[in-house]
Design an enzyme around this catalytic site. Structure first.
Site, mmCIF file in Angstrom:
data_model
loop_
_atom_site.group_PDB
_atom_site.id
_atom_site.type_symbol
_atom_site.label_atom_id
_atom_site.label_comp_id
_atom_site.label_asym_id
_atom_site.label_seq_id
_atom_site.Cartn_x
_atom_site.Cartn_y
_atom_site.Cartn_z
ATOM 1 N N CYS A 142 -30.360 -0.237 -49.601
ATOM 2 C CA CYS A 142 -31.530 0.037 -48.759
ATOM 3 C C CYS A 142 -32.440 -1.194 -48.651
ATOM 4 O O CYS A 142 -32.017 -2.217 -48.132
ATOM 5 C CB CYS A 142 -32.266 1.275 -49.258
ATOM 6 S SG CYS A 142 -33.367 1.986 -47.977
ATOM 7 N N HIS A 235 -28.655 5.686 -48.772
ATOM 8 C CA HIS A 235 -28.734 6.057 -50.188
ATOM 9 C C HIS A 235 -27.616 7.042 -50.530
ATOM 10 O O HIS A 235 -27.873 8.234 -50.741
ATOM 11 C CB HIS A 235 -30.093 6.692 -50.498
ATOM 12 C CG HIS A 235 -31.207 5.713 -50.581
ATOM 13 N ND1 HIS A 235 -31.411 4.897 -51.688
ATOM 14 C CD2 HIS A 235 -32.187 5.400 -49.707
ATOM 15 C CE1 HIS A 235 -32.474 4.143 -51.484
ATOM 16 N NE2 HIS A 235 -32.968 4.415 -50.290
ATOM 17 N N GLU A 237 -26.270 7.577 -53.173
ATOM 18 C CA GLU A 237 -26.419 8.091 -54.539
ATOM 19 C C GLU A 237 -27.450 9.216 -54.653
ATOM 20 O O GLU A 237 -27.610 9.810 -55.726
ATOM 21 C CB GLU A 237 -26.824 6.963 -55.492
ATOM 22 C CG GLU A 237 -28.262 6.486 -55.377
ATOM 23 C CD GLU A 237 -28.541 5.613 -54.166
ATOM 24 O OE1 GLU A 237 -29.725 5.346 -53.907
ATOM 25 O OE2 GLU A 237 -27.581 5.188 -53.486
#
Length: 304
Positions: A142, A235, A237
């Protein structure tokens, strides 16, 4: 094989509760295996949440991984208990003479600031320059990806008219890339950002490859031709409730924020979100760790 982390790190209890194999330091010391040494530069204010999310993705591989957590010394988080930072985090001065198989540089909520206005920007530049010679492969996430593209390749971030916020469909542009081995033709990933990079800027740099994009969210994944640096704009994760917490936080602050796209059923924030990205997120981290770190890093880490 598991991730190897300090016995008392809070993430250990969370991950073991999810039936994830976490190896204690004692057990790891008694295995005749060289673990992969992975450094995580955590720039997020909610450090425990972020470290747990990333450790969860790194844990689901057949590799033993020695993880170390890095914080900036020029800016100290006000949202994480000082005892946690002093117990589990190191600073650049303590690791700069060492070499690492892999490194992850997280995002940070500073997108609306110019890079040189960020308190720790000079230190981050020093760390990114150091990574050229001391890290085999680095994964930028990011804002960390935007910072890396600017520092290493001179690519500017561009402001969006409104926050890009939600879960978006993405397309793999290079199906032969090992990073996307096992991916579906279309995969989903969360995004939460006010800025972007343009595909034309990426394509103008011969040392870069644009390998995944989204019609709605734009550039998603970029890598260098030598596979030493990866830039991921979303993102993968994120936990199931991360966007929900961000949305409610922004609403409480009175910010002009839309309901996260493609996230809540029927755009109803009172309903549990639909998780569409978990498997792709796991594959991305696993593939990076396997094909671009483990398979190619020298056995003697001093040769990096």
């Amino acid at each position: 094989m598991p991730i190897r982390i300090p016995d008392s790190l809070p993430a250990r209890t969370t991950l073991e509760g999810e039936n994830i194999f976490v190896m204690t330091e004692y057990r790891a010391m008694h295995q005749d295996i060289r673990p992969l040494n992975v450094l995580i530069l955590n720039l997020m204010p909610t450090k425990i949440v972020t470290e747990t999310q990333i450790l969860r993705k790194l844990s689901n591989t057949p590799l033993q991984i020695q993880v170390e957590l890095l914080q900036t010394s020029s800016y100290v988080s006000r949202h994480t208990d000082e005892s946690h930072l002093s117990s589990f985090y190191t600073t650049f001065s303590q690791v700069k003479d060492r070499k690492f198989d892999g490194m992850i540089i997280t995002g940070a909520p500073v997108e609306n600031m110019e890079f040189d206005q960020v308190d720790y920007w000079p230190e981050l530049c020093e760390i990114m320059e150091w990574s050229r010679t001391h890290v085999h492969s680095t994964l930028h996430i990011c804002w960390g990806a935007q910072a890396g593209l600017y520092f290493h390749h001179g690519i500017q971030k561009r402001s969006l008219p409104k926050k890009l916020f939600g879960v978006y469909a993405h397309k793999v542009l290079k199906p032969s890339s090992p990073l996307f081995r096992g991916f579906d033709d279309v995969f989903f990933a969360p995004n939460s950002r006010y800025t972007e990079v343009w595909a034309d800027d990426i394509l103008s740099r011969p040392e870069l490859e644009l390998i995944a994009t989204s019609e709605q969210a734009g550039v998603f994944a970029v890598k260098t031709q030598d596979s030493r640096r990866f830039y991921i704009m979303g993102h993968p994760e994120y936990d199931p409730d991360t966007l929900a917490k961000e949305y409610r936080r922004d609403v409480e602050k009175g910010l002009d924020i839309d309901v996260p796209a493609n996230y809540f059923p029927d755009n109803d924030p009172s309903r549990p979100p639909i998780v569409r990205w978990r498997s792709a997120g796991q594959l991305l981290y696993t593939n990076w760790l396997n094909y671009y770190v483990y398979q190619t890093t020298p056995y003697d880490i001093r040769e990096i």
